[in-house]
Design a protein around this motif. Structure first.
Motif, PDB file in Angstrom:
ATOM      1  N   ASP A   1     -10.547   5.213   3.329  1.00 32.40           N
ATOM      2  CA  ASP A   1      -9.207   4.703   3.630  1.00 32.40           C
ATOM      3  C   ASP A   1      -8.346   4.736   2.375  1.00 32.40           C
ATOM      4  O   ASP A   1      -8.872   4.763   1.252  1.00 32.40           O
ATOM      5  CB  ASP A   1      -9.313   3.272   4.159  1.00 32.40           C
ATOM      6  CG  ASP A   1      -8.049   2.811   4.868  1.00 32.40           C
ATOM      7  OD1 ASP A   1      -7.144   3.650   5.070  1.00 32.40           O
ATOM      8  OD2 ASP A   1      -7.974   1.626   5.211  1.00 32.40           O
ATOM      9  N   GLN A   2      -7.035   4.745   2.547  1.00 27.31           N
ATOM     10  CA  GLN A   2      -6.135   4.659   1.394  1.00 27.31           C
ATOM     11  C   GLN A   2      -5.951   3.188   1.049  1.00 27.31           C
ATOM     12  O   GLN A   2      -5.340   2.426   1.800  1.00 27.31           O
ATOM     13  CB  GLN A   2      -4.781   5.310   1.694  1.00 27.31           C
ATOM     14  CG  GLN A   2      -3.869   5.353   0.469  1.00 27.31           C
ATOM     15  CD  GLN A   2      -2.552   6.057   0.730  1.00 27.31           C
ATOM     16  OE1 GLN A   2      -2.155   6.232   1.873  1.00 27.31           O
ATOM     17  NE2 GLN A   2      -1.868   6.454  -0.333  1.00 27.31           N
ATOM     18  N   LEU A   3      -6.482   2.798  -0.085  1.00 29.33           N
ATOM     19  CA  LEU A   3      -6.536   1.384  -0.463  1.00 29.33           C
ATOM     20  C   LEU A   3      -5.488   1.044  -1.519  1.00 29.33           C
ATOM     21  O   LEU A   3      -4.938   1.912  -2.186  1.00 29.33           O
ATOM     22  CB  LEU A   3      -7.924   1.047  -1.013  1.00 29.33           C
ATOM     23  CG  LEU A   3      -9.127   1.349  -0.119  1.00 29.33           C
ATOM     24  CD1 LEU A   3     -10.417   1.086  -0.886  1.00 29.33           C
ATOM     25  CD2 LEU A   3      -9.070   0.510   1.152  1.00 29.33           C
ATOM     26  N   ALA A   4      -5.251  -0.243  -1.666  1.00 29.33           N
ATOM     27  CA  ALA A   4      -4.484  -0.781  -2.786  1.00 29.33           C
ATOM     28  C   ALA A   4      -5.327  -1.896  -3.389  1.00 29.33           C
ATOM     29  O   ALA A   4      -5.824  -2.767  -2.662  1.00 29.33           O
ATOM     30  CB  ALA A   4      -3.131  -1.321  -2.324  1.00 29.33           C
ATOM     31  N   SER A   5      -5.526  -1.878  -4.693  1.00 23.71           N
ATOM     32  CA  SER A   5      -6.446  -2.837  -5.319  1.00 23.71           C
ATOM     33  C   SER A   5      -6.019  -4.282  -5.087  1.00 23.71           C
ATOM     34  O   SER A   5      -6.858  -5.178  -5.031  1.00 23.71           O
ATOM     35  CB  SER A   5      -6.563  -2.547  -6.815  1.00 23.71           C
ATOM     36  OG  SER A   5      -5.312  -2.695  -7.462  1.00 23.71           O
ATOM     37  N   LYS A   6      -4.709  -4.516  -4.925  1.00 28.07           N
ATOM     38  CA  LYS A   6      -4.250  -5.906  -4.760  1.00 28.07           C
ATOM     39  C   LYS A   6      -4.715  -6.515  -3.440  1.00 28.07           C
ATOM     40  O   LYS A   6      -4.660  -7.737  -3.266  1.00 28.07           O
ATOM     41  CB  LYS A   6      -2.730  -5.983  -4.874  1.00 28.07           C
ATOM     42  CG  LYS A   6      -1.966  -5.209  -3.827  1.00 28.07           C
ATOM     43  CD  LYS A   6      -0.466  -5.285  -4.092  1.00 28.07           C
ATOM     44  CE  LYS A   6       0.318  -4.451  -3.084  1.00 28.07           C
ATOM     45  NZ  LYS A   6       1.773  -4.501  -3.391  1.00 28.07           N
ATOM     46  N   TYR A   7      -5.163  -5.666  -2.507  1.00 25.99           N
ATOM     47  CA  TYR A   7      -5.637  -6.187  -1.226  1.00 25.99           C
ATOM     48  C   TYR A   7      -7.168  -6.255  -1.141  1.00 25.99           C
ATOM     49  O   TYR A   7      -7.708  -6.683  -0.118  1.00 25.99           O
ATOM     50  CB  TYR A   7      -5.110  -5.324  -0.082  1.00 25.99           C
ATOM     51  CG  TYR A   7      -3.610  -5.368   0.065  1.00 25.99           C
ATOM     52  CD1 TYR A   7      -2.943  -6.570   0.276  1.00 25.99           C
ATOM     53  CD2 TYR A   7      -2.849  -4.206  -0.026  1.00 25.99           C
ATOM     54  CE1 TYR A   7      -1.565  -6.617   0.399  1.00 25.99           C
ATOM     55  CE2 TYR A   7      -1.462  -4.239   0.097  1.00 25.99           C
ATOM     56  CZ  TYR A   7      -0.827  -5.450   0.305  1.00 25.99           C
ATOM     57  OH  TYR A   7       0.535  -5.496   0.419  1.00 25.99           O
TER      58      TYR A   7
ATOM     59  N   ARG B   1      -0.829   5.368  -6.197  1.00 17.75           N
ATOM     60  CA  ARG B   1      -0.819   5.525  -4.744  1.00 17.75           C
ATOM     61  C   ARG B   1       0.008   6.747  -4.377  1.00 17.75           C
ATOM     62  O   ARG B   1       1.228   6.776  -4.576  1.00 17.75           O
ATOM     63  CB  ARG B   1      -0.256   4.277  -4.074  1.00 17.75           C
ATOM     64  CG  ARG B   1      -0.353   4.289  -2.550  1.00 17.75           C
ATOM     65  CD  ARG B   1       0.138   2.980  -1.960  1.00 17.75           C
ATOM     66  NE  ARG B   1       0.112   2.985  -0.508  1.00 17.75           N
ATOM     67  CZ  ARG B   1      -0.953   2.701   0.239  1.00 17.75           C
ATOM     68  NH1 ARG B   1      -2.080   2.379  -0.368  1.00 17.75           N
ATOM     69  NH2 ARG B   1      -0.891   2.723   1.559  1.00 17.75           N
ATOM     70  N   GLY B   2      -0.649   7.766  -3.862  1.00 18.88           N
ATOM     71  CA  GLY B   2       0.016   9.008  -3.517  1.00 18.88           C
ATOM     72  C   GLY B   2       0.486   9.032  -2.081  1.00 18.88           C
ATOM     73  O   GLY B   2       0.507   8.009  -1.382  1.00 18.88           O
ATOM     74  N   ARG B   3       0.873  10.249  -1.628  1.00 17.96           N
ATOM     75  CA  ARG B   3       1.411  10.398  -0.272  1.00 17.96           C
ATOM     76  C   ARG B   3       0.373   9.999   0.768  1.00 17.96           C
ATOM     77  O   ARG B   3       0.691   9.287   1.720  1.00 17.96           O
ATOM     78  CB  ARG B   3       1.848  11.859  -0.060  1.00 17.96           C
ATOM     79  CG  ARG B   3       2.315  12.186   1.348  1.00 17.96           C
ATOM     80  CD  ARG B   3       3.582  11.442   1.715  1.00 17.96           C
ATOM     81  NE  ARG B   3       4.014  11.793   3.063  1.00 17.96           N
ATOM     82  CZ  ARG B   3       3.659  11.124   4.156  1.00 17.96           C
ATOM     83  NH1 ARG B   3       2.855  10.081   4.063  1.00 17.96           N
ATOM     84  NH2 ARG B   3       4.115  11.495   5.344  1.00 17.96           N
ATOM     85  N   TYR B   4      -0.847  10.459   0.612  1.00 19.04           N
ATOM     86  CA  TYR B   4      -1.897  10.142   1.572  1.00 19.04           C
ATOM     87  C   TYR B   4      -3.077   9.415   0.934  1.00 19.04           C
ATOM     88  O   TYR B   4      -3.817   8.720   1.622  1.00 19.04           O
ATOM     89  CB  TYR B   4      -2.417  11.423   2.240  1.00 19.04           C
ATOM     90  CG  TYR B   4      -1.383  12.137   3.073  1.00 19.04           C
ATOM     91  CD1 TYR B   4      -1.007  11.649   4.314  1.00 19.04           C
ATOM     92  CD2 TYR B   4      -0.782  13.303   2.607  1.00 19.04           C
ATOM     93  CE1 TYR B   4      -0.052  12.299   5.085  1.00 19.04           C
ATOM     94  CE2 TYR B   4       0.171  13.965   3.373  1.00 19.04           C
ATOM     95  CZ  TYR B   4       0.537  13.459   4.603  1.00 19.04           C
ATOM     96  OH  TYR B   4       1.483  14.097   5.356  1.00 19.04           O
TER      97      TYR B   4
END
Length: 683
Positions: free
Chosen positions: A442-448, A485-488
């Protein structure tokens, strides 16, 4: 006395100056900078202002605190000079500038403030001088003499060849039909000029710079009997087109024009507001690979992100940039806007080729490079700007490049280049699988991310997330830089190669020949089931050499006592997972035995109870294993600590006995035996 009370507020107001009282409005940024310049110049007498002058130019600036100490404007050195503050003049034989300038009409004031050329051109028109000398209340933004000189010959000729139309209209555009002082000049406001009610754009920046159609205010608030004069550094002209209209008519924006139309941003750029467009020229678009350009132009979301990254939320004139500052784009990214001499810079690059093209809804600066945001990039493009090129090369060699350039939603856990300082691994089936396990589905964000979260990889493994006070780790590897964080897909930069767990703690110990004695001890102590079941353990595993280093008698005694053995082994097992990246300076980890283990890290060496570990971060599905070279002893088993406990117990008995003694002596005489007991305890 009553008269003194009535006069006190007036005295305070005079002391504070015309723009502030104890409960009055806050000073504007321009007034604050002027006040600072006045403070720096007061040693030279009353109403003297310190001014910074760029070496080799005639450019002068009132100084703020930061500039005063740096002695630089746009990276260029300045010299300090001292001049009369606006509205004051020298008196022969007296220190400073004690006299206020005499009030005269607007026409005469032009000569006083250094705008004699404006005065001369006013004379050439038939109507304007009488108006400037007559009754009324006006504001004139008067170009300095240097401003008129800097006009192109073509423009100047067109003005002076038709003085009663072109020149008159140009001068009237510099005027407002009322008195406007700097405290009224608000950022983003428009003043109605005396030429066809055309707007004049005002911007008042936090650094104290005030611009009028992007011309800098040099000296302000020169009062006249019929108005006020502000000296500016350019001749300003009317603004007729909005940003979108300028894009439409300029040949150098052909590609930009098509991109704006495709993104639907033309509505924004022709509407109300005050924006700054960092407008990429055709040349800027040509500099990026055709494949990248076509991909972005064919992707509406990426294209919109790209264009929004070129639009600032407020109008930013070049004259307002005297040092580096961070500005936010409509995309939500931050650009570093600065200057180097006369050149503006974006993120440290001098890519602005033409600046301060004014529009009714903002300002345009031409740029010769595209500012592509991360949100419009592939993983390949994100990695090209990060310190992970070695990992990317491994993916290429393993034939996994399509994952890095396509539209697959994933997160790449890419180790830093420094991780491979001893050489890069050979690509085989095992290595290819490991690379796939560095890709999360999955495309993640570390803050979550949260503690205990599990992530599925393309290689089929499950990875655990560990959140510590100063680090965020995935298995044994911790995030070393901010997400990209890129496009996908998203790029996480990691501090080491990740090792997915393959078995329980017991499985790990059995597979490693170094721990054969520990495995036997665990089985004897009845702890096999504990280390095989689900859980979160940190195991400090003594090697065979650690057991063999114990005195034979002590070792035999330990192995022959199942209860004591279990107690010792439980002291080696922490009740949570602590990987080395989460240790920090010192962590006190509770053991299954009950006492706490002291785990510390210094110079990348992890220690437990001050003993360095031999190997860290051997990952298991239910914990993590550290190989250690000695058998740890719980505090109650350490001779020195047992002695300390006995001493503490004796001291406590002595305190209680002494208290009893004092209470008893107040009522009855202590028995001789009890008195002898107290004497012995004292010794």
């Amino acid at each position: 006395m009553a008269l003194l009370v009535r006069l006190l507020p007036l005295a305070l107001a005079l002391a504070l100056g015309p723009t502030a009282t104890l409960a009055g409005p806050a000073r504007s940024p321009y007034q604050l900078v002027l006040q600072h310049s006045r403070l720096r110049g007061r040693q030279h007498g009353p109403n003297v202002c310190a001014v910074q002058k760029l070496i080799g130019t005639n450019k002068k600036y009132f100084t703020n605190c930061k500039q005063w100490y740096q002695r630089k404007i746009c990276g260029k050195s300045t010299v300090i000079s001292y001049e009369c503050c606006p509205g004051y003049e020298k008196v022969p034989g007296e220190k400073g500038c004690p006299a206020a300038l005499p009030l005269s009409n607007l026409y005469e004031t032009l000569g006083v403030v250094g705008s004699t050329t404006t005065q001369l051109y006013t004379d050439r028109t038939e109507k304007l001088r009488p108006e400037m000398e007559g009754p009324g209340s006006f504001t004139i933004f008067a170009p300095s003499n240097e401003a008129w000189i800097s006009l192109s010959a073509e423009v100047l000729d067109s003005l002076v060849s038709n003085v009663n139309i072109e020149l008159l209209n140009a001068l009237r555009y510099h005027m407002v039909n009322r008195r406007v002082l700097t405290d009224e000049l608000k950022h983003g406001m428009a003043l109605t000029s005396m030429y066809q009610n055309s707007d004049i754009q005002i911007h008042h920046y936090p650094n104290g710079i005030v611009t009028v159609n992007c011309a800098r205010l040099l000296k302000a608030d020169h009062h006249a009997t019929n108005g006020v004069v502000h000296l500016i550094d350019k001749v300003i002209s009317t603004i007729t087109n909005n940003i979108q209209q300028i894009i439409e008519i300029e040949d150098t924006f052909e590609t930009l024009r098509a991109a704006v139309a495709a993104s639907g941003l033309n509505t924004l750029l022709e509407g109300d507001g005050q924006f700054t467009l960092l407008a990429p020229t055709n040349e800027a678009f040509e500099k990026i690979p055709a494949e990248t350009l076509n991909r972005i132009l064919g992707d509406p979301e990426a294209l919109r992100d790209l264009l929004n990254n070129h639009i600032l939320k407020s109008a930013m004139c070049a004259e307002a940039i005297i040092a580096g500052l961070s500005v936010e784009t409509l995309q939500g990214t931050t650009l570093e806007v600065g200057c180097s001499g006369d050149m503006l810079t974006i993120n440290g690059k001098a890519i602005i080729s033409n600046k301060d093209i004014l529009a009714t809804n903002g300002v345009i600066h031409y740029i010769d490079e595209l500012l592509i945001p991360d949100s419009a990039k592939t993983l390949f493009e994100l990695a090209a700007e990060s310190d992970v090129s070695t990992a990317i090369d491994l993916y290429k060699q393993a034939g996994l490049s399509t994952h890095l350039s396509g539209n697959e939603q994933l997160t790449l856990l890419a180790p830093l280049n420094s991780v491979f300082k001893d050489g890069t691994p050979h690509i085989d089936a095992r290595m290819k699988n490991l690379l796939l396990n560095h890709m999360v589905k999955d495309q993640l964000a570390s803050k979550y991310l949260y503690h205990g979260q599990t992530l599925d990889t393309l290689g089929g493994r499950k990875l655990r997330v560990f959140v510590y006070r100063n680090s965020l780790c995935i298995e044994n590897s911790c995030i070393a830089a901010h997400d990209k964080r890129g496009r996908y897909a998203t790029l996480f930069t990691m501090d080491r190669v990740l090792t997915p767990p393959v078995g329980t703690v017991m499985d790990v110990l059995k597979e490693d020949n170094r721990f054969s004695m520990l495995v036997a001890a665990i089985q004897s102590a009845g702890l096999t089931e504990t280390l095989n079941r689900e859980g979160v353990y940190t195991v400090f595993a003594p090697t065979d050499e650690a057991f063999q280093a114990m005195p034979p008698g002590e070792l035999n005694k330990l192995l022959g006592n199942a209860k004591e053995l279990a107690n010792i082994l439980k002291y080696h097992i922490g009740d949570e997972i602590l990987v080395s990246g989460g240790v920090g300076t010192l962590v006190r980890l509770k053991s299954l035995q009950g006492d706490k283990l002291e785990v510390s890290s210094k110079n990348n060496v992890v220690s437990v109870n001050k003993e360095p570990v031999a190997e860290a971060d051997i990952m298991a599905t239910n914990g993590v294993v550290y190989a250690i070279s000695s058998v740890l002893q719980p505090p109650a088993n350490r001779p020195q600590e047992r002695g300390d406990e006995l001493a503490d117990s004796a001291l406590e008995i002595f305190k209680q006995a002494s208290a009893f003694s004092r209470a008893a002596q107040s009522s009855v005489k202590l028995a001789p035996v009890y008195q002898r007991l107290l004497e012995r305890m004292k010794h």
